[in-house]
Write an enzyme that holds these catalytic residues in place. Structure first.
Site: not given
Length: 285
Positions: A47, A50, A75, A105-107, A121, A143, A214
């Site tokens: 991963t 952020a 990632h 996209r990420g945070d 993304a 999702y 989570f």
């Protein structure tokens, strides 16, 4: 039975890790990876924190994991970054022999005010295809229970189809505990012309408090009956572990019977639960 066995032969197993922040953490990661290397793993992914906060750790971890597994996949996320920085990262990966990415996209990191030069993304997928052609295989996120920030299920499904049309080769889902959610999502996106592999993400249940946190953050639903059982165990970690193994083994059996293209396990840098689940389903051992 014969057709199920043939389907299993075409399935791929992948395992996700996160980059530790300490030498001790890297040692634990390496130990877990070596324990999991007994499985027939197509690739291990790492991963990306952020705003790219683990950029160097991600690179170090994929280099280490590429010596243990057949393949390692970084990632990369774009929110809070700029095109020059992303291009430099991608060139670095190309030069070190990586040709497969999980693109998100990420945070934004806490306290970060702007989103950078990428909004989502799709922007990053298009940027990679424009600047690197088919030089990378690209997986994106899906999702089945709808992204928590989506304005509607219909818009979320349409947005996912646009990520694929932008150039993604496949997708990995957020974890879930209801196989119907996965199969309905796949049916819905197929109707929009999506025909790439959509691999279900699998989260072993080992710690109820952590799982609940989570799940609340990412919008993954823990069914009421699972919450009730886990809550009833209290601090009995052994009972939680054994119950979680049974629940996730059953989920994997349902998914395999339904013809999924693979399974992607979220390891949390631990091996034992994944090994036990794979022993139960007898697919990748």
């Amino acid at each position: 039975i014969q057709s199920r066995n043939l389907q299993i032969l075409t399935m791929e197993l992948s395992i996700e890790f996160f980059p530790p922040k300490t030498e001790e953490g890297f040692s634990r990661l390496k130990k877990a990876a070596k324990k999991l290397s007994c499985l027939q793993i197509e690739y291990a992914s790492v991963t990306y924190g952020a705003g790219g906060s683990t950029q160097e750790g991600t690179h170090s971890a994929v280099l280490m994991l590429s010596d243990i597994f057949k393949k390692a996949v970084p990632h990369i996320s774009c929110i809070g970054s700029n095109k020059s920085n992303i291009e430099n990262i991608l060139n670095k990966y190309k030069k070190t022999g990586f040709d497969h990415l999980i693109v998100l996209r990420g945070d934004l990191p806490s306290g970060f005010g702007k989103g950078g030069e990428f909004s989502n993304a799709i922007d990053l997928v298009e940027f990679i295809r424009k600047n690197f052609g088919e030089g990378f295989r690209i997986e994106v996120a899906a999702y089945p229970e709808i992204h928590p920030q989506a304005s509607s299920p219909e818009k979320d499904i349409k947005y996912f189809s646009e990520k694929i049309k932008a150039g993604a080769n496949g997708a990995i889902t957020q974890y879930f505990f209801n196989s119907d959610a996965y199969f309905k999502f796949v049916d819905d996106v197929h109707k929009l012309g999506v025909d790439v592999p959509i691999v279900p993400g699998i989260m072993p249940i080992t710690n109820y408090t952590q799982l609940a946190r989570f799940s609340d953050n990412c919008g993954a639903e823990i069914p009421r009956w699972i919450r009730q059982r886990l809550s009833a165990f209290g601090d009995d970690s052994e009972s939680i572990y054994l119950f979680g193994i049974d629940v996730i083994s059953d989920l994997c059996d349902q998914l395999i019977s339904g013809g999924v293209p693979g399974l992607h396990f979220y390891s949390m840098n631990r091996a034992d639960a994944i090994l036990k689940i794979n022993e139960n389903i007898g697919t990748f051992t």
